[in-house]
Design a protein around this motif. Sequence first.
Motif, short mmCIF file in Angstrom:
data_model
loop_
_atom_site.label_atom_id
_atom_site.label_comp_id
_atom_site.label_asym_id
_atom_site.label_seq_id
_atom_site.Cartn_x
_atom_site.Cartn_y
_atom_site.Cartn_z
N PHE A 15 8.38 15.89 1.88
CA PHE A 15 7.94 16.28 3.21
C PHE A 15 9.07 16.97 3.93
O PHE A 15 10.23 16.56 3.80
N ILE A 25 9.87 11.74 -1.09
CA ILE A 25 9.29 10.39 -1.00
C ILE A 25 9.37 9.73 -2.37
O ILE A 25 9.78 8.59 -2.50
N HIS A 44 7.26 -1.94 -0.03
CA HIS A 44 7.50 -2.03 1.40
C HIS A 44 6.86 -0.87 2.14
O HIS A 44 6.58 0.19 1.57
N SER A 45 6.67 -1.09 3.43
CA SER A 45 6.06 -0.07 4.27
C SER A 45 6.88 1.22 4.21
O SER A 45 8.09 1.19 4.27
N GLY A 46 6.20 2.32 4.05
CA GLY A 46 6.85 3.63 4.05
C GLY A 46 7.39 4.07 2.72
O GLY A 46 8.02 5.12 2.61
N CYS A 47 7.16 3.28 1.65
CA CYS A 47 7.73 3.67 0.36
C CYS A 47 6.92 4.78 -0.30
O CYS A 47 7.42 5.47 -1.19
N GLY A 48 5.67 4.96 0.10
CA GLY A 48 4.89 6.08 -0.43
C GLY A 48 3.62 5.67 -1.15
O GLY A 48 3.05 6.47 -1.88
N LYS A 49 3.14 4.46 -0.89
CA LYS A 49 1.94 3.99 -1.58
C LYS A 49 0.72 4.82 -1.18
O LYS A 49 -0.05 5.26 -2.04
N SER A 50 0.58 5.03 0.12
CA SER A 50 -0.57 5.82 0.57
C SER A 50 -0.50 7.24 0.05
O SER A 50 -1.53 7.85 -0.25
N THR A 51 0.71 7.74 -0.07
CA THR A 51 0.86 9.10 -0.59
C THR A 51 0.36 9.18 -2.02
O THR A 51 -0.35 10.12 -2.39
N GLU A 165 -5.12 -0.55 1.62
CA GLU A 165 -5.05 -1.75 2.46
C GLU A 165 -6.37 -2.05 3.15
O GLU A 165 -6.44 -2.11 4.37
N HIS A 198 -0.32 -5.25 1.03
CA HIS A 198 0.96 -5.81 1.44
C HIS A 198 1.04 -7.28 1.09
O HIS A 198 2.06 -7.92 1.26
#
Lengths: 288, 281
Positions: A15, A25, A44-51, A165, A198
């Motif tokens: 990004f 990412i 962890h939050s922000g590691c790129g799972k949703s990506t 999630e 999570h």
Amino acid sequence: MSDRFISIEGIARRFPTRSGEPVTIFEDLSLSIARGDFVCIIGHSGCGKSTVLNVLAGLDQPDAGFVFIDGKQITAPGLDRAVIFQSHALLPWKTALGNVAYAVASRWPSLKKAEINARAQRAIDLVGLHGAEMKRPAELSGGMRQRVGIARALSIEPKILLMDEPFSALDALTRGALQDEVRRICRDTGQTLFMITHDVDEAMYLADKIVLMTNGPGAMIAEIVENPLPQERKRDEIHRHPDYYPLRNHLIDFLVTRSVTFRNDMPAGYDRKKPPVVKPRAQTPTMA
Amino acid sequence: MASAAPLSLRAGVLSLLIFAIFALAWHMATRGGPAGPAMDPEYAKLMGATATQGKSAMPGPLEVGAKLIEHLRHPFYDHGPNDKGLGVQLAFSMLRVAAGYGLAVLVAIPLGFLIGMSPLMNKALDPFIQIMKPVSPLAWMPLALYTIKDSGLSAIFVIFICSLWPMLVNTAFGVSGVRKEWLNVARTLEVGPWRRAFTVILPAAAPTIFTGMRISIGIAWLVIVAAEMLVGGTGIGYFVWNEWNNLSITNVIIAILLIGVVGMLLDQLLARAARAVTFPE
Ligand SMILES: Nc1ncnc2c1ncn2[C@@H]1O[C@H](COP(=O)(O)OP(=O)(O)OP(=O)(O)O)[C@@H](O)[C@H]1O
Ligand SMILES: [Mg+2]
């Protein structure tokens, strides 16, 4: 059974940032998932799972690498994959039934209206929403909305369910009930399922395989944990299983320390293209 | 001190009270005073009642009320160009508004869609919209009269121009603001562009579009009066101007009242439509 029903091959996603230097990412990320597998990914939050999930859904394009599903390369969203969004993403001007019927009509455009509604109703009944089908999302509770989202996803009979999630906004009781339902439906239909969570307990209860993702930027798949718990699990009994605590400790240990230190402390022979598969078990095998 | 009566009832009573006080004050202010000092009857005849009886030129509420009832009894008569019933004049105005506003809807909503969907069009058309929007619609009148050469059509054109901007801007805003997650639902369901426009974007943007339509109808109704004063011939605006020239303040007051009532009804109509397409989130 194809071992590479879903095949993620060396994808990267970057990004742009305000400083001009793009942030990576993740890169060179590979993972394969077998048909019928229930895979949870934790990190962890922000590691790129949703990506990763968005790339699988075709909603986002990787900057490098490829994704194949059933041998075909993914470049766009498609009806073979159903996404269950974290924020339910129901169309608020349609009723619960209308939301599901919209998906059915998109999947089978030539169906008659009565048949579309019948199929939508069946999906609504499947998630236990009988009687609430004429309500609009605003009139439904959080758990009911999420059920409509699940019904909408199931109604199009996708090859793969992608869930971001899905239960994190729900209270523990509702979450448990929906987990049971998703597990039952998946076992009945042999769905392939990729789910972000999570919640370690959720992953242990639902998943066949748990993918561990390290912290970003430059996140990696540290390993794939095979769930040692028996296929026939009961929510209120699994914690008595001898493999329960070894598995749980392994996952928690990863989230607390190894997700950070993994980068500097890679196991010998670690290969990004083929992350190691581990199966944490009790030291002494027990008689069942 | 808590009152048992519901708020709307109390408000209604208060409204009536305010109206009564207003009417009374009006009546007192315009009532004929004591007759002035005796004067030559010939001279008094010349000067008229205003000077001789100390009566104000301003009509009182009773006069206006009586005249209003007379108008309401015969709203649709037509005795030549300068003497038409108020209903006829209002109908002319409403027809012009309907034509200009309808045309504006046909142009503004598709164009707004285009602007809202395409960042390129948005940027490219923005300077034109920004410059045209603040221009008083009446400033277009000479240009319209010169090019169209028909006063009635020119009035319709002015209504079109003034209705256009709020609808255009609101449609573009509503369309560009459709939630990404709803668009993503359409994408994952492989919904085609036309079906997506009508089944996702239009319903999602409808409340914003209707807000624009409501603002537009309000402006159109404001502008038609002024436009008809300029172009003359027919319509409630022309009626006001004509009655001013006849020095009939009574008729002017009645026209003001009716313009207000029709404007309110138009606004309520659009408000109701907007409520019908608004969805709770
Ligand atoms: N459109 C974007 N532009 C810039 N950065 C982005 C964008 N989308 C995501 N990111 C960044 O990418 C990283 C990964 O985001 P992602 O949403 O995949 O995280 P996540 O693992 O799903 O986190 P969470 O568990 O909180 O949902 C984050 O650091 C985020 O800031
Ligand atoms: Mg996420």
